[in-house]
Design a protein around this motif. Structure first.
Motif, PDB file in Angstrom:
ATOM      1  N   ILE A  88       0.858  -1.177   0.000  1.00 14.47           N
ATOM      2  CA  ILE A  88       0.000   0.000   0.000  1.00 14.47           C
ATOM      3  C   ILE A  88       0.898   1.232   0.000  1.00 14.47           C
ATOM      4  O   ILE A  88       1.738   1.401   0.895  1.00 14.47           O
ATOM      5  CB  ILE A  88      -0.929   0.016   1.228  1.00 14.47           C
ATOM      6  CG1 ILE A  88      -1.828  -1.219   1.223  1.00 14.47           C
ATOM      7  CG2 ILE A  88      -1.766   1.294   1.248  1.00 14.47           C
ATOM      8  CD1 ILE A  88      -2.647  -1.368   2.486  1.00 14.47           C
ATOM      9  N   LEU A  89       0.734   2.075  -1.024  1.00 14.33           N
ATOM     10  CA  LEU A  89       1.530   3.291  -1.170  1.00 14.33           C
ATOM     11  C   LEU A  89       0.699   4.478  -0.687  1.00 14.33           C
ATOM     12  O   LEU A  89      -0.429   4.692  -1.149  1.00 14.33           O
ATOM     13  CB  LEU A  89       1.938   3.485  -2.629  1.00 14.33           C
ATOM     14  CG  LEU A  89       2.628   4.802  -2.977  1.00 14.33           C
ATOM     15  CD1 LEU A  89       3.937   4.934  -2.221  1.00 14.33           C
ATOM     16  CD2 LEU A  89       2.855   4.899  -4.483  1.00 14.33           C
ATOM     17  N   ILE A  90       1.255   5.251   0.251  1.00 19.23           N
ATOM     18  CA  ILE A  90       0.556   6.383   0.846  1.00 19.23           C
ATOM     19  C   ILE A  90       1.370   7.643   0.571  1.00 19.23           C
ATOM     20  O   ILE A  90       2.538   7.738   0.962  1.00 19.23           O
ATOM     21  CB  ILE A  90       0.355   6.192   2.362  1.00 19.23           C
ATOM     22  CG1 ILE A  90      -0.432   4.897   2.621  1.00 19.23           C
ATOM     23  CG2 ILE A  90      -0.358   7.391   2.969  1.00 19.23           C
ATOM     24  CD1 ILE A  90      -0.483   4.509   4.074  1.00 19.23           C
ATOM     25  N   MET A  91       0.754   8.609  -0.121  1.00 17.29           N
ATOM     26  CA  MET A  91       1.378   9.887  -0.454  1.00 17.29           C
ATOM     27  C   MET A  91       0.535  10.992   0.177  1.00 17.29           C
ATOM     28  O   MET A  91      -0.695  10.907   0.226  1.00 17.29           O
ATOM     29  CB  MET A  91       1.476  10.061  -1.973  1.00 17.29           C
ATOM     30  CG  MET A  91       2.215   8.921  -2.654  1.00 17.29           C
ATOM     31  SD  MET A  91       1.989   8.866  -4.450  1.00 17.29           S
ATOM     32  CE  MET A  91       2.736  10.394  -4.933  1.00 17.29           C
ATOM     33  N   MET A  92       1.211  12.067   0.644  1.00 17.57           N
ATOM     34  CA  MET A  92       0.490  13.129   1.353  1.00 17.57           C
ATOM     35  C   MET A  92       1.198  14.455   1.144  1.00 17.57           C
ATOM     36  O   MET A  92       2.388  14.494   0.767  1.00 17.57           O
ATOM     37  CB  MET A  92       0.418  12.808   2.853  1.00 17.57           C
ATOM     38  CG  MET A  92       1.780  12.742   3.520  1.00 17.57           C
ATOM     39  SD  MET A  92       1.717  12.000   5.153  1.00 17.57           S
ATOM     40  CE  MET A  92       1.357  10.287   4.742  1.00 17.57           C
ATOM     41  N   ASP A 103      -3.909  23.199   3.642  1.00 17.89           N
ATOM     42  CA  ASP A 103      -4.557  22.229   2.762  1.00 17.89           C
ATOM     43  C   ASP A 103      -4.010  20.838   3.052  1.00 17.89           C
ATOM     44  O   ASP A 103      -2.801  20.640   3.225  1.00 17.89           O
ATOM     45  CB  ASP A 103      -4.301  22.581   1.286  1.00 17.89           C
ATOM     46  CG  ASP A 103      -4.923  23.908   0.900  1.00 17.89           C
ATOM     47  OD1 ASP A 103      -5.951  24.272   1.492  1.00 17.89           O
ATOM     48  OD2 ASP A 103      -4.363  24.583   0.006  1.00 17.89           O
ATOM     49  N   MET A 104      -4.907  19.859   3.079  1.00 17.72           N
ATOM     50  CA  MET A 104      -4.518  18.474   3.372  1.00 17.72           C
ATOM     51  C   MET A 104      -5.023  17.551   2.275  1.00 17.72           C
ATOM     52  O   MET A 104      -6.198  17.621   1.891  1.00 17.72           O
ATOM     53  CB  MET A 104      -5.097  18.022   4.717  1.00 17.72           C
ATOM     54  CG  MET A 104      -4.590  18.776   5.922  1.00 17.72           C
ATOM     55  SD  MET A 104      -5.265  18.100   7.461  1.00 17.72           S
ATOM     56  CE  MET A 104      -4.460  19.142   8.660  1.00 17.72           C
ATOM     57  N   THR A 105      -4.129  16.685   1.760  1.00 16.69           N
ATOM     58  CA  THR A 105      -4.505  15.701   0.744  1.00 16.69           C
ATOM     59  C   THR A 105      -3.755  14.411   1.016  1.00 16.69           C
ATOM     60  O   THR A 105      -2.539  14.433   1.264  1.00 16.69           O
ATOM     61  CB  THR A 105      -4.178  16.201  -0.675  1.00 16.69           C
ATOM     62  OG1 THR A 105      -4.851  17.436  -0.914  1.00 16.69           O
ATOM     63  CG2 THR A 105      -4.614  15.186  -1.715  1.00 16.69           C
ATOM     64  N   VAL A 106      -4.466  13.293   0.980  1.00 13.46           N
ATOM     65  CA  VAL A 106      -3.889  11.961   1.141  1.00 13.46           C
ATOM     66  C   VAL A 106      -4.300  11.119  -0.069  1.00 13.46           C
ATOM     67  O   VAL A 106      -5.489  11.072  -0.421  1.00 13.46           O
ATOM     68  CB  VAL A 106      -4.376  11.289   2.439  1.00 13.46           C
ATOM     69  CG1 VAL A 106      -3.800   9.878   2.552  1.00 13.46           C
ATOM     70  CG2 VAL A 106      -3.983  12.120   3.649  1.00 13.46           C
ATOM     71  N   VAL A 107      -3.333  10.480  -0.703  1.00 16.40           N
ATOM     72  CA  VAL A 107      -3.580   9.585  -1.839  1.00 16.40           C
ATOM     73  C   VAL A 107      -3.040   8.207  -1.468  1.00 16.40           C
ATOM     74  O   VAL A 107      -1.860   8.070  -1.112  1.00 16.40           O
ATOM     75  CB  VAL A 107      -2.913  10.099  -3.134  1.00 16.40           C
ATOM     76  CG1 VAL A 107      -3.169   9.127  -4.274  1.00 16.40           C
ATOM     77  CG2 VAL A 107      -3.427  11.484  -3.488  1.00 16.40           C
ATOM     78  N   VAL A 108      -3.903   7.188  -1.541  1.00 13.87           N
ATOM     79  CA  VAL A 108      -3.535   5.818  -1.176  1.00 13.87           C
ATOM     80  C   VAL A 108      -3.714   4.926  -2.407  1.00 13.87           C
ATOM     81  O   VAL A 108      -4.776   4.940  -3.053  1.00 13.87           O
ATOM     82  CB  VAL A 108      -4.402   5.298  -0.020  1.00 13.87           C
ATOM     83  CG1 VAL A 108      -4.025   3.854   0.319  1.00 13.87           C
ATOM     84  CG2 VAL A 108      -4.249   6.191   1.206  1.00 13.87           C
TER      85      VAL A 108
END
Length: 833
Positions: free
Chosen positions: A744-748, A800-805
């Motif tokens: 699982i790749l988590i980018m933020m 600003d908050m962004t999470v991409v999984v």
């Protein structure tokens, strides 16, 4: 002597001596031929001799012993296509008419004369065109024959019918010769002859043989020998269809010239068919087929004497056929559709076009490369050039203030070095303090200069202009660097395109037959199979089959069968109707990707606003690469969103075009620097995932660390460099990591990573949050992680908050578990293209 000593192998001195002797003999023969003036003269006049011989035979040729439609039609076409041959062709046609059975010299002469007069009349008015030729021939033949019938001894309906028939046949033969004669004059160089053109050429050759009717050689008919020789040639070139067609057409025309030879049409047609059926045996088999066909029918149609004469005529034709050089068959076969020679010529033509296109693309690539070097050299020179700035500055100040000063001679002529030093010191002072006042000037300057205030004012103005010039020159310098990098990138893309064009695909007939047989055994109606590529991981096969709506044979039967044959997962890439009325569909099958990527994202804007300055995307770039990207623009709101989305869009488009990753990032950096004079920048966090190997390349430009969750382990991925759009020479770190199924790749963005503040170890804090996540869908994980961060901040959104999984899965095509027993593995060539 030992018996082994006399054995000579290829490449020994004996063979080389023989080859050298043979080569020297051929060279001497060639030199003698070239030195023979008579042979050279004949070769120079080969076209006149060939068309004159054809005119002689066509002038002698008649139908039903009283109609001569060939002469006027032949002369008319020659007069349009080869005007330089009009006189010799006319003379040969008239000479041939003297030997015609019907003694048609005067009639043919009148037809040629009347046609020539009509030709000159149309030329005088500028309306001469080849399309008028059949009508001109019809009028010429009809009027001359009408005059002959009117002044003749009897005027009957039969004579009127015959003269009309003669004019109509001349009209039709003109149309035939218009198609056939350009093929002999090479004025129509086409890679493929139409069926109509082949038939017209056969009619022309058969018409020429009609002029040989009545000639005999040792009791053998010359026209029979020539007709059978013609059948042998075309049967060898085109097989049974062309051999039978030539036999029927030749026999029909010869039977019109000699009513006693009506049975020759069936004999020649059957002989051509049998000879063409044995084409695969080459010359001996074709000759045997002709001999058997003509002999069998001669037994039934003629007596014993005629059988022997027909056999000897066939033998004579076979002898000419065997003596004919191979180059003639190859030359004819290049223009006949369906032959190996034609397919080879088309392949060579396509290869030449492909090589020419690749060469042109390579030339354009070199042009762009040279342009890039030129821009880089100009930019480098301008970047280092600055020696003349001081001189221009001093001249501008001196011309504005010192030109009208009474102490000009004393300052610049007698004390030049001292004045120049003072001016330099003052310019340095202004550079340190742009708001320098006259009272702040050194005392020695006030004692020396009589216009201190004026000089200081002009220096401030010139310094401001100087700073503006430096700024614009820097922008021009950056623009040229951007153009140079873009040209270099375009050059690289065109180089790759040229390499792709030069790939020469081979026809994989054996593999196509293997697939066809396997599908037909399952009862599927396959209309066509074309293998584009068999490279592992890049398989591409196009199949045209009868589509049955509702059954989906492509995914349930054909794809599993191809997977078993190729020992690789194959899936349906595209379906397109080929012939809707016939129910046919063209289906493209290709290699199935080994891994698939599912992505989810969750975001919120600063202070709960609707528009966030972060941008994210996930898409396939082609060639099995899947890109997950995230960008954080400077600040918040619409302007930051515009900067981040622009960075991602440009970067993705450059990568899709095939540009190198580092060059693509540098191009985006230059664009962001030049598009606005304000200080605007954006971070870029991109993961390029290979869906065949799961090898992933991370591009992190000023972004926060990313994390890979693998079971109970969390692996951080980080790089230290500035965001794009700040400085020209940006550092690019490419990190390559081998992912596994289930990772699982988590980018933020930094709004999520920096949420706990500076007092906490952010990396350990984020690892703890990630380990607490449940292994659900990527979207649920992204929502859960953002919710945890918001709860840690008591729902205070400071940025600003962004999470991409993204999650990596093994890809298993539908119906791939279905296996076909008893299938043989396909042997893939080492080099398909």
């Amino acid at each position: 002597m030992n018996k082994w000593n006399v054995v000579q192998f290829p490449g020994t001195k004996s063979d080389k001596r023989k080859a050298g002797t043979r080569t020297s003999w051929l060279n001497k023969l060639s030199e003698r031929i070239q030195s023979n003036k008579a042979i050279q003269a004949v070769y120079a006049q080969r076209w006149i001799l060939m068309f004159s011989a054809m005119g002689f035979l066509l002038g002698r040729a008649t139908i039903l012993n009283e109609l001569a439609p060939f002469a006027a039609a032949y002369f008319a076409v020659i007069s349009f296509l080869r005007r330089d041959l009009m006189l010799p062709v006319a003379a040969s046609v008239l000479l041939g008419s003297l030997f015609a059975p019907s003694q048609a010299f005067l009639v043919i002469g009148g037809e040629l004369l009347l046609f020539f007069l009509i030709h000159r009349g149309f030329s005088a008015y500028g309306r001469l065109d080849l399309s008028f030729t059949p009508l001109m021939v019809f009028v010429s033949v009809f009027m001359v024959n009408l005059f002959r019938v009117v002044i003749g001894p009897s005027f009957t309906w039969y004579s009127v019918l015959m003269m009309t028939t003669d004019a109509i046949l001349s009209f039709m033969l003109t149309l035939v010769f218009i198609q056939a004669i350009p093929l002999l004059t090479h004025s129509k160089r086409t890679g493929q002859l139409k069926n109509e053109e082949i038939l017209c050429l056969i009619i022309l050759l058969a018409s020429m043989m009609t002029g040989a009717v009545g000639w005999s050689l040792q009791g053998l008919s010359v026209d029979h020998i020539l007709s059978r020789y013609l059948i042998l040639v075309f049967a060898l070139v085109g097989g049974a269809p062309l051999g039978a067609s030539v036999g029927v057409i030749t026999g029909l025309i010869l039977s019109l010239a000699d009513m006693g030879a009506v049975l020759q049409m069936s004999l020649l047609g059957f002989s051509g068919l049998l000879a063409g059926m044995l084409r695969d045996g080459r010359k001996p088999a074709v000759a045997l087929g002709m001999l058997l066909g003509s002999s069998i029918l001669s037994v039934y149609m003629d007596g014993s004497g005629d059988v022997m004469r027909s056999t000897w005529e066939s033998c004579a034709a076979i002898l000419l056929f065997l003596l004919t050089p191979k180059s003639l068959y190859l030359r004819i076969g290049r223009y006949v559709p369906g032959t190996q020679e034609h397919a080879r010529s088309q392949h060579e033509y396509a290869k030449r076009i492909r090589d020419l296109t690749a060469e042109r693309v390579s030339q354009f690539s070199e042009v762009f490369r040279q342009l890039a070097r030129s821009f880089q050299q100009v930019s480098a020179r301008e970047g280092t050039a600055g020696d003349g700035e001081m001189g221009h500055f001093m001249n501008a100040v001196a011309e504005s203030t010192c030109a009208s000063c009474f102490k000009r001679e004393q300052c610049w002529d007698k004390k030049f070095m001292q004045t120049y030093q003072y001016m330099t010191e003052m310019m340095s002072s202004i550079e340190e303090n742009p708001d320098l006042q006259p009272q702040d000037m050194p005392a020695h300057w006030s004692r020396t200069c009589a216009k201190t205030d004026a000089v200081l004012h002009v220096m401030k103005q010139q310094y401001g202009l100087h700073q503006h010039n430096i700024q614009w020159k820097r922008q021009i310098y950056d623009s040229r660097l951007l153009v140079a990098e873009q040209l270099s990138g375009v050059s690289q893309v065109m180089d790759d395109l040229a390499k792709e064009i030069k790939r020469e695909n081979r026809a994989l007939h054996r593999q196509e037959d293997q697939i066809r047989e396997a599908l037909e055994q399952l009862g599927l109606s396959i209309c066509g199979i074309e293998i584009v590529s068999l490279d592992a991981g890049q398989v591409e096969i196009e199949i045209i089959h009868a589509y049955t709506k509702g059954y989906d044979e492509c995914r349930k039967i054909i794809a599993p069968l191809l997977s078993d044959i190729l020992d690789e997962h194959i899936t349906v890439l595209q379906e397109a109707p080929a012939h809707a009325k016939q129910g046919l569909t063209t289906v493209t099958f290709g290699s199935a990707k080994t891994y698939e990527v599912s992505t989810g994202a969750s975001y919120t804007a600063k202070g709960g606003d609707l528009l966030s300055g972060d941008s994210f995307s996930s898409l396939e770039l082609g060639n099995g690469t899947f890109a997950v990207s995230l960008s954080d623009g400077m600040g918040n709101g619409e302007r930051a969103r515009q900067e981040s989305s622009t960075a991602l869009n440009i970067l993705e488009q450059l990568l899709q075009s095939g540009m190198d990753e580092r060059l693509a990032v540098k191009s985006v950096n230059s664009v962001l620097m030049l598009r606005s004079p304000e200080e605007m920048y954006a971070t870029v966090d991109m993961a390029l995932i290979d869906q065949y190997s799961a090898k992933t390349t991370f591009m992190k430009i000023g972004s926060t660390p990313s994390f890979i969750k693998r079971g109970k382990e969390v692996i951080p991925i980080s790089a230290s460099n500035l965001p794009i759009g700040i400085i020209q020479d940006i550092d690019i770190d490419l990190i390559t990591v081998q992912l596994q199924a289930g990772d699982i790749l988590i980018m933020m963005t930094d709004g999520v990573y920096d949420a706990p503040g500076h007092a906490v170890n952010k990396e350990l804090w984020m690892k703890r949050l990630i380990l607490e996540l449940e292994d659900d869908t990527p979207q649920e994980m992204a929502d859960a992680l953002l919710d945890k961060v918001l709860r840690e901040q008591q729902h205070q959104i400071h940025d600003d908050m962004t999470v991409v999984v993204s999650q990596i899965h093994h890809f298993l095509p539908e119906w791939s578990t279905l296996h076909m027993p008893g299938l043989q593995r396909m042997e893939r060539p080492r080099t398909v293209s």
